[in-house]
Scaffold this motif. Structure first.
Motif, mmCIF file in Angstrom:
data_model
loop_
_atom_site.group_PDB
_atom_site.id
_atom_site.type_symbol
_atom_site.label_atom_id
_atom_site.label_comp_id
_atom_site.label_asym_id
_atom_site.label_seq_id
_atom_site.Cartn_x
_atom_site.Cartn_y
_atom_site.Cartn_z
ATOM 1 N N GLY A 112 -1.370 -1.272 2.488
ATOM 2 C CA GLY A 112 -2.356 -0.830 1.502
ATOM 3 C C GLY A 112 -3.696 -1.528 1.620
ATOM 4 O O GLY A 112 -3.917 -2.367 2.504
ATOM 5 N N GLY A 142 4.748 2.349 1.100
ATOM 6 C CA GLY A 142 3.894 3.346 0.439
ATOM 7 C C GLY A 142 4.108 4.672 1.165
ATOM 8 O O GLY A 142 4.935 4.761 2.084
ATOM 9 N N PHE A 159 9.915 -3.536 5.559
ATOM 10 C CA PHE A 159 9.709 -4.551 4.522
ATOM 11 C C PHE A 159 8.905 -3.937 3.387
ATOM 12 O O PHE A 159 7.872 -3.302 3.635
ATOM 13 C CB PHE A 159 8.878 -5.725 5.053
ATOM 14 C CG PHE A 159 9.607 -6.610 6.016
ATOM 15 C CD1 PHE A 159 10.307 -7.717 5.577
ATOM 16 C CD2 PHE A 159 9.571 -6.345 7.378
ATOM 17 C CE1 PHE A 159 10.975 -8.545 6.461
ATOM 18 C CE2 PHE A 159 10.231 -7.168 8.280
ATOM 19 C CZ PHE A 159 10.934 -8.265 7.818
ATOM 20 N N GLU A 160 9.337 -4.115 2.154
ATOM 21 C CA GLU A 160 8.551 -3.673 0.994
ATOM 22 C C GLU A 160 8.725 -4.705 -0.110
ATOM 23 O O GLU A 160 9.844 -5.037 -0.482
ATOM 24 C CB GLU A 160 9.015 -2.291 0.523
ATOM 25 C CG GLU A 160 8.480 -1.862 -0.834
ATOM 26 C CD GLU A 160 6.960 -1.919 -0.994
ATOM 27 O OE1 GLU A 160 6.240 -1.334 -0.184
ATOM 28 O OE2 GLU A 160 6.496 -2.585 -1.958
ATOM 29 N N CYS A 176 1.392 -1.148 7.033
ATOM 30 C CA CYS A 176 0.919 -0.148 6.060
ATOM 31 C C CYS A 176 0.965 -0.793 4.686
ATOM 32 O O CYS A 176 1.607 -0.259 3.770
ATOM 33 C CB CYS A 176 1.816 1.076 6.059
ATOM 34 S SG CYS A 176 2.164 1.748 7.669
ATOM 35 N N ASN A 226 -5.731 13.135 2.332
ATOM 36 C CA ASN A 226 -5.307 11.760 2.528
ATOM 37 C C ASN A 226 -5.464 11.428 4.004
ATOM 38 O O ASN A 226 -4.692 11.889 4.837
ATOM 39 C CB ASN A 226 -3.854 11.601 2.074
ATOM 40 C CG ASN A 226 -3.536 10.138 1.962
ATOM 41 O OD1 ASN A 226 -3.431 9.465 2.969
ATOM 42 N ND2 ASN A 226 -3.439 9.643 0.749
ATOM 43 N N GLU A 263 -2.120 1.059 9.715
ATOM 44 C CA GLU A 263 -2.181 2.464 9.324
ATOM 45 C C GLU A 263 -2.447 2.592 7.822
ATOM 46 O O GLU A 263 -2.272 1.635 7.073
ATOM 47 C CB GLU A 263 -0.860 3.189 9.659
ATOM 48 C CG GLU A 263 -0.579 3.358 11.140
ATOM 49 C CD GLU A 263 -1.467 4.392 11.836
ATOM 50 O OE1 GLU A 263 -2.341 4.986 11.166
ATOM 51 O OE2 GLU A 263 -1.304 4.582 13.048
ATOM 52 N N VAL A 312 2.551 10.241 -6.049
ATOM 53 C CA VAL A 312 2.921 9.344 -4.953
ATOM 54 C C VAL A 312 4.395 8.943 -5.051
ATOM 55 O O VAL A 312 5.125 8.986 -4.058
ATOM 56 C CB VAL A 312 2.008 8.091 -4.944
ATOM 57 C CG1 VAL A 312 2.523 7.038 -4.011
ATOM 58 C CG2 VAL A 312 0.610 8.464 -4.528
ATOM 59 N N THR A 315 -9.538 9.005 -6.483
ATOM 60 C CA THR A 315 -8.971 10.110 -7.234
ATOM 61 C C THR A 315 -9.437 11.476 -6.772
ATOM 62 O O THR A 315 -10.628 11.764 -6.778
ATOM 63 C CB THR A 315 -9.313 9.923 -8.730
ATOM 64 O OG1 THR A 315 -9.127 8.567 -9.017
ATOM 65 C CG2 THR A 315 -8.431 10.741 -9.613
ATOM 66 N N LYS A 375 8.835 -9.440 0.377
ATOM 67 C CA LYS A 375 7.430 -9.516 0.793
ATOM 68 C C LYS A 375 7.360 -10.064 2.218
ATOM 69 O O LYS A 375 7.984 -11.086 2.519
ATOM 70 C CB LYS A 375 6.677 -10.438 -0.166
ATOM 71 C CG LYS A 375 5.213 -10.547 0.148
ATOM 72 C CD LYS A 375 4.482 -11.359 -0.872
ATOM 73 C CE LYS A 375 3.045 -11.521 -0.380
ATOM 74 N NZ LYS A 375 2.068 -11.445 -1.370
ATOM 75 N N PHE A 376 6.626 -9.398 3.069
ATOM 76 C CA PHE A 376 6.466 -9.858 4.446
ATOM 77 C C PHE A 376 5.510 -11.048 4.454
ATOM 78 O O PHE A 376 4.388 -10.961 3.965
ATOM 79 C CB PHE A 376 5.906 -8.729 5.312
ATOM 80 C CG PHE A 376 5.817 -9.090 6.764
ATOM 81 C CD1 PHE A 376 6.887 -8.857 7.614
ATOM 82 C CD2 PHE A 376 4.667 -9.675 7.276
ATOM 83 C CE1 PHE A 376 6.807 -9.190 8.961
ATOM 84 C CE2 PHE A 376 4.581 -10.016 8.617
ATOM 85 C CZ PHE A 376 5.644 -9.775 9.459
ATOM 86 N N ARG A 379 5.058 4.934 -9.251
ATOM 87 C CA ARG A 379 3.603 5.052 -9.079
ATOM 88 C C ARG A 379 3.178 6.473 -9.465
ATOM 89 O O ARG A 379 3.753 7.456 -9.005
ATOM 90 C CB ARG A 379 3.234 4.737 -7.634
ATOM 91 C CG ARG A 379 3.626 3.313 -7.288
ATOM 92 C CD ARG A 379 3.477 3.073 -5.818
ATOM 93 N NE ARG A 379 2.096 2.854 -5.451
ATOM 94 C CZ ARG A 379 1.664 2.926 -4.197
ATOM 95 N NH1 ARG A 379 2.482 3.199 -3.218
ATOM 96 N NH2 ARG A 379 0.392 2.703 -3.928
#
Ligand SMILES: Cc1cc2nc3c(=O)[nH]c(=O)nc-3n(C[C@H](O)[C@H](O)[C@H](O)COP(=O)(O)OP(=O)(O)OC[C@H]3O[C@@H](n4cnc5c(N)ncnc54)[C@H](O)[C@@H]3O)c2cc1C
Length: 422
Positions: free
Chosen positions: A187, A69, A91-92, A185, A366, A350, A139, A361, A164-165, A102
């Motif tokens: 999310g 992200g 990793f994502e 990170c 951020n 994080e 984003v 929104t 995926k981790f 997104r």
């Protein structure tokens, strides 16, 4: 007599010089031993200091980032700028195309922007809008920009998109030699923080404000960013709904923000926490038509001149909105940093994995970026922390800073951003 006196005096004097060697001999041996010890200790200390300095100078850490992200990718960029990082693994779970699709907005305030510029973010090359001293973009656009920059960095790296981790990967991390720093990170709904051994306890803070949001989706439009509109001190007449709102005169009213792209338009209504009849009605009464009317009228009154007005039928069919006001809350993860001695691994959470709102929104700030601003310092501490004391010191630093980000936001955040007339 004189002679004998003299001769008696001289030997006594000479005796005094020669014979008490019995006393001087042991003290000079002790001196020699002491000297030898001092030389040895100094030699040891110098060698150790030299060795420690070399070790410290050469100390490297492998950084593993979970989640690509905006915050995860920023963390990768911070790690790439550090001389202390030997390798970066990312990793994502999403594949590139989905990841970059997104749509929602991300905001960078005047404090985050200098930090991002320093780590190499070139805002002139990112599609987005400046509003006052804040920068807004989608984003997906920000992520695409960062991924491209990351592809060009020289630090050895493994970018594992579509991976995926899971628990299996924790073993992989354990086998990496030397010290590791895992930056999670993943999310607001990620599980990797728990997988890495951090506690799942959260504390909730009130941000002392109520809000409602709305989204208008116009699929036939192109995704062109549009300038933001902002209005303050709005009051609504709810007499048609049986509420006397005349008492509201003089009280702080709502702040409205209309933003997004021509395809996805968003609206945010926000008011400092209070119990005026207007606020009470909008909090308690669940009347969808009342809220729909408020958003529709707000949009039609304050939209930019080039936009079409919203019709009743369009709003009924295509506008999504909060049916009543809700209180804005910030959830803060209580444990955001840990050290695991057996695998020599630091873990830190994080972004939204560390703290997030029940309201996204258009908050104009951020705080994930604010959290990551302390990462460069933490990264300089992690590889060289050799003693229990220095490991604790690094953890205390990160944990205190994470706490401060939340405290600052709860104290000033909304006042500085949403209610200010910039
Ligand atoms: C509708 C909406 C509107 C918003 N509006 C604004 C706004 O106006 N302004 C603003 O500043 N912010 C806004 N935000 C918030 C902003 O998008 C988030 O703060 C930001 O995306 C958080 O970034 P992150 O990197 O922490 O987490 P995320 O963006 O959630 O990224 C987490 C990443 O981790 C990945 N992941 C999860 N689990 C795993 C795993 N096990 N292994 C590998 N990868 C994993 C996910 O696929 C994802 O890509 C909004 C958010 C939403 C949802």
């Amino acid at each position: 007599m004189n002679g004998s006196d003299d001769s008696g005096a001289v030997p006594r004097a000479s005796n005094m010089c020669d014979s008490p060697d019995y006393g001087a001999l042991p003290s000079s041996t002790a001196m020699q031993q002491l000297l030898l010890t001092v030389v040895m200790v100094t030699g040891f200390v110098c060698t150790k200091t030299l060795f420690d300095n070399i070790r410290r100078r050469q100390a490297r850490v492998t950084v593993v980032v979970i989640g690509a992200g905006p915050i995860g990718l920023t963390a990768v960029l911070v790690a790439a700028r550090s001389r202390r990082v030997g390798k970066i693994i990312l990793f994502e779970e999403m594949f590139r195309k989905v990841l970059l699709n997104r749509q929602h907005q991300i905001a960078f305030d005047h404090k985050s922007i200098p930090f991002l510029k320093k780590i190499g973010v070139d805002f002139d090359n990112i599609e987005g809008c400046w509003e006052g001293d804040c920068f807004y973009t989608r984003v997906g656009i920000f992520q695409e920009y960062l991924l491209d920059v990351i592809q060009r960095i020289r630090t050895p790296k493994e970018i594992r998109l579509g991976t995926k981790f899971t628990r299996e990967h924790t073993k992989e991390i354990e086998y990496i030699p030397g010290r590791k720093l895992v930056i999670v990170c993943d999310g607001a709904n990620g599980q990797a923080v728990r997988t890495m051994g951090l506690s799942d306890e959260f504390v909730q803070h009130t941000c002392k404000a109520y809000a409602a949001v709305a989204a208008v989706d116009r699929p036939e439009q192109h995704n062109v960013p549009m300038p933001e509109r902002r209005v303050h001190n709005l009051h609504f007449d709810l007499t048609a709904y049986g509420t006397d709102t005349s008492e509201c005169d003089g009280l702080t009213g709502f702040s409205l923000k209309i933003f997004g792209s021509s395809k996805s338009r968003y609206m945010t209504l926000i008011v400092p926490k209070c119990e005026s009849p207007l606020v009470k009605t909008l909090r308690v009464v669940l009347d969808r038509s009342m809220m729909r009317n408020i958003f529709m009228k707000c949009f039609n009154t304050y939209k930019s001149t080039s936009e079409h007005s919203l019709s009743d039928s369009f709003a009924l069919k295509l506008m999504k909105f909060s049916p009543r006001l809700f209180e804005i809350k910030l959830s803060q993860r209580l444990e955001t940093v840990a050290y695991f001695e057996d695998s020599d691994t630091f873990v830190v959470a994080e972004g939204d994995a560390a703290r997030c709102y029940n309201f996204h929104t258009g908050l104009d700030v951020n705080i994930g970026i604010k959290g990551i601003m302390t990462l460069p310092n933490f990264l300089s501490m992690v590889p060289t922390a050799m003693t229990e004391h220095s490991i604790m010191k690094a953890m205390m630093y990160k944990s205190r800073q994470a706490d401060q980000v939340c405290k600052d936001f709860v104290k000033n955040g909304l006042r500085d951003y949403m209610f200010s007339k910039h």
